[in-house]
Design a protein around this motif. Structure first.
Motif, PDB file in Angstrom:
ATOM      1  N   MET A 158      81.291  65.797 146.709  1.00 53.08           N
ATOM      2  CA  MET A 158      81.638  67.357 148.003  1.00 53.08           C
ATOM      3  C   MET A 158      83.234  66.851 148.893  1.00 53.08           C
ATOM      4  N   ALA A 159      84.010  67.719 148.073  1.00 51.34           N
ATOM      5  CA  ALA A 159      85.123  67.627 148.166  1.00 51.34           C
ATOM      6  C   ALA A 159      85.226  68.411 149.961  1.00 51.34           C
ATOM      7  N   ILE A 160      85.400  67.713 150.563  1.00 51.71           N
ATOM      8  CA  ILE A 160      86.501  68.851 151.852  1.00 51.71           C
ATOM      9  C   ILE A 160      87.313  69.337 152.135  1.00 51.71           C
ATOM     10  N   HIS A 161      87.145  70.264 152.944  1.00 48.21           N
ATOM     11  CA  HIS A 161      87.670  71.518 153.213  1.00 48.21           C
ATOM     12  C   HIS A 161      89.320  70.990 153.705  1.00 48.21           C
ATOM     13  N   PRO A 162      90.404  71.640 152.504  1.00 50.10           N
ATOM     14  CA  PRO A 162      91.744  71.267 152.918  1.00 50.10           C
ATOM     15  C   PRO A 162      92.675  71.771 153.629  1.00 50.10           C
ATOM     16  N   ILE A 163      92.046  72.449 154.668  1.00 54.05           N
ATOM     17  CA  ILE A 163      92.266  72.781 156.013  1.00 54.05           C
ATOM     18  C   ILE A 163      93.267  70.849 156.384  1.00 54.05           C
ATOM     19  N   TRP A 164      91.931  70.032 156.376  1.00 52.38           N
ATOM     20  CA  TRP A 164      91.845  68.373 156.773  1.00 52.38           C
ATOM     21  C   TRP A 164      93.127  67.261 156.402  1.00 52.38           C
ATOM     22  N   ASP A 165      93.389  68.173 155.177  1.00 54.42           N
ATOM     23  CA  ASP A 165      94.275  67.303 154.037  1.00 54.42           C
ATOM     24  C   ASP A 165      95.364  66.206 154.991  1.00 54.42           C
ATOM     25  N   GLN A 166      95.821  66.642 155.506  1.00 48.98           N
ATOM     26  CA  GLN A 166      97.006  66.641 156.363  1.00 48.98           C
ATOM     27  C   GLN A 166      96.553  65.313 158.118  1.00 48.98           C
ATOM     28  N   PHE A 167      95.354  65.320 157.478  1.00 51.22           N
ATOM     29  CA  PHE A 167      94.253  64.184 158.805  1.00 51.22           C
ATOM     30  C   PHE A 167      93.524  63.527 158.260  1.00 51.22           C
ATOM     31  N   THR A 177      92.646  60.986 158.881  1.00 53.47           N
ATOM     32  CA  THR A 177      91.274  59.783 159.699  1.00 53.47           C
ATOM     33  C   THR A 177      90.501  60.861 159.631  1.00 53.47           C
ATOM     34  N   ILE A 178      90.742  62.143 159.959  1.00 47.27           N
ATOM     35  CA  ILE A 178      89.380  63.207 160.295  1.00 47.27           C
ATOM     36  C   ILE A 178      88.489  63.768 159.309  1.00 47.27           C
ATOM     37  N   GLN A 179      89.476  63.745 157.964  1.00 48.08           N
ATOM     38  CA  GLN A 179      89.277  63.652 156.564  1.00 48.08           C
ATOM     39  C   GLN A 179      88.045  62.792 156.087  1.00 48.08           C
ATOM     40  N   LYS A 180      87.931  61.631 157.047  1.00 50.39           N
ATOM     41  CA  LYS A 180      87.356  60.419 156.209  1.00 50.39           C
ATOM     42  C   LYS A 180      85.754  60.370 157.441  1.00 50.39           C
ATOM     43  N   GLU A 181      86.520  61.072 158.136  1.00 49.76           N
ATOM     44  CA  GLU A 181      84.786  60.980 159.390  1.00 49.76           C
ATOM     45  C   GLU A 181      84.516  62.599 158.520  1.00 49.76           C
ATOM     46  N   LEU A 182      85.009  62.989 158.545  1.00 50.04           N
ATOM     47  CA  LEU A 182      84.114  64.570 158.022  1.00 50.04           C
ATOM     48  C   LEU A 182      83.187  64.087 156.486  1.00 50.04           C
ATOM     49  N   THR A 183      83.856  63.555 155.486  1.00 47.76           N
ATOM     50  CA  THR A 183      82.985  63.283 154.710  1.00 47.76           C
ATOM     51  C   THR A 183      81.646  62.229 154.895  1.00 47.76           C
ATOM     52  N   GLU A 184      81.933  61.506 155.656  1.00 45.72           N
ATOM     53  CA  GLU A 184      80.503  60.574 156.637  1.00 45.72           C
ATOM     54  C   GLU A 184      79.938  61.398 156.941  1.00 45.72           C
ATOM     55  N   THR A 185      80.123  62.296 157.641  1.00 42.04           N
ATOM     56  CA  THR A 185      79.479  63.981 158.365  1.00 42.04           C
ATOM     57  C   THR A 185      78.307  63.736 157.000  1.00 42.04           C
ATOM     58  N   GLN A 186      78.940  64.492 156.336  1.00 41.48           N
ATOM     59  CA  GLN A 186      77.934  65.540 155.509  1.00 41.48           C
ATOM     60  C   GLN A 186      77.400  64.430 154.458  1.00 41.48           C
ATOM     61  N   LYS A 187      78.046  63.069 154.404  1.00 42.50           N
ATOM     62  CA  LYS A 187      76.672  62.690 153.632  1.00 42.50           C
ATOM     63  C   LYS A 187      75.665  62.440 154.387  1.00 42.50           C
ATOM     64  N   ILE A 188      75.513  62.108 156.092  1.00 46.58           N
ATOM     65  CA  ILE A 188      74.979  61.902 156.734  1.00 46.58           C
ATOM     66  C   ILE A 188      73.969  63.521 156.328  1.00 46.58           C
TER      67      ILE A 188
END
Length: 325
Positions: A1-10, A12-23
């Motif tokens: 479940m890859a997060i969009h590359p717009i978040w690659d440079q961030f 912390t928020i990338q990790k939180e979005l990964t957890e959000t996607q799991k929910i």
């Protein structure tokens, strides 16, 4: 479940979005395997997760409750967005969503209708788990109503060459800006920030949403499918007359008299209309209005307290609203 590359440079928020996607993924697991597969495939297909991201970023401006509830709230906002997209694809008979077949194309309209309806229930379930505050549920109910009214406005205005700029702006306010506005405001509210910050967040979300939708409508006429990552010219084919066309009609209504026939257009007729939009400055004028909303959003962002998340919001919003694809 890859997060969009717009978040690659961030990260912390990338990790939180990964957890959000799991929910989100776990929330749509039910005993109906076909429904579960359809929704999980939809979420795996990506998307920028902008609405939960803005919620999470704005929640950093105060003292947010524990992490799980915060992530549940973020997930609920993307679930609501997804529900509207599933229903949009049914109405528009769209075969593609995010470079993959849409749910209605893969599983049929029956499954797609129930999938969209089910997502609305998941949205409220996650929301009620994230916030025990009745006023939050009431506020989200009001905003959901405005979002659906925006969708109904678009349906009501289909195939109407007399649509005004005011009517267009009203329906995109409901259709798109309302959820951006809700995401930003609720992030600030969830974290118990000052009323001033909450109102700034609300204005930022509104202007981002307006600029985002206008820009999307401009790109529908000026991009290729490969660049845009979804079918182009879908709006005109479905009788949805957006801002570039509205501006062009105002400039030369006789040129677009073909739209008065209220029928499906041929490919040659669509090409004729696109040429007219370019000739009469529809794309240029719509782009200028999107830029005005963009500048308002950026101006409001600069009023936020100086914490690291402010710079992330500024960077992402600038990139988002100055995109060429």
């Amino acid at each position: 479940m890859a997060i969009h590359p717009i978040w690659d440079q961030f990260p912390t928020i990338q990790k939180e979005l990964t957890e959000t996607q799991k929910i989100m993924m776990s929330s749509v697991k039910i005993r109906n395997k076909e429904m579960t597969e359809a929704l999980q495939l939809f979420f795996k297909s990506g998307g920028k997760l902008l609405r939960p991201a803005y919620f999470l970023l704005f929640s950093k401006f105060g003292e947010a409750p524990n992490g799980k509830r915060r992530l549940q709230y973020a997930a609920s906002l993307e679930i609501l967005h997804a529900a509207t997209l599933v229903h949009d694809d049914i109405i528009d008979e769209s075969p593609v969503r995010r470079d993959l077949p849409s749910i209605q194309a893969l599983y049929g309209k029956d499954i797609a209708v129930y999938a969209g309806d089910f997502l609305f229930t998941v949205y409220f379930q996650l929301l009620s788990g994230a916030s025990k505050d009745l006023s939050t549920l009431e506020r989200n109910s009001v905003n959901m109503r405005k979002i659906l009214i925006g969708e109904l406005d678009q349906l009501h205005l289909k195939n109407n060459p007399n649509i005004t700029i005011k009517q267009y702006l009203q329906h995109i306010q409901g259709k798109t800006a309302q959820l951006f506005q809700l995401s930003c405001y609720e992030g600030a509210h969830f974290a118990n920030t000052s009323k001033r910050v909450q109102l700034i967040a609300q204005r930022i979300g509104y202007n981002i949403g307006m600029a985002f939708q206008i820009l999307d409508d401009v790109l529908d006429y000026s991009s290729t499918e490969e660049d845009f990552h979804k079918p182009v010219l879908e709006d005109i084919k479905n009788g949805n007359y957006t801002l570039p066309l509205i501006y062009a009609i105002k400039e030369n209504p006789d040129y677009f008299s073909i739209l008065n026939d209220d029928r499906d257009l041929t490919d040659d007729e669509i090409a004729y209309i696109v040429k007219g939009i370019q000739t009469f400055g529809g794309i240029e004028k719509a782009s200028k209005l999107a830029e005005r909303y963009t500048n308002k959003a950026l101006s409001e962002i600069n009023k936020l307290p100086n914490i690291p998340e402010k710079e992330i919001i500024l960077t992402v919003t600038t990139k988002l609203l100055h995109r060429n694809d």
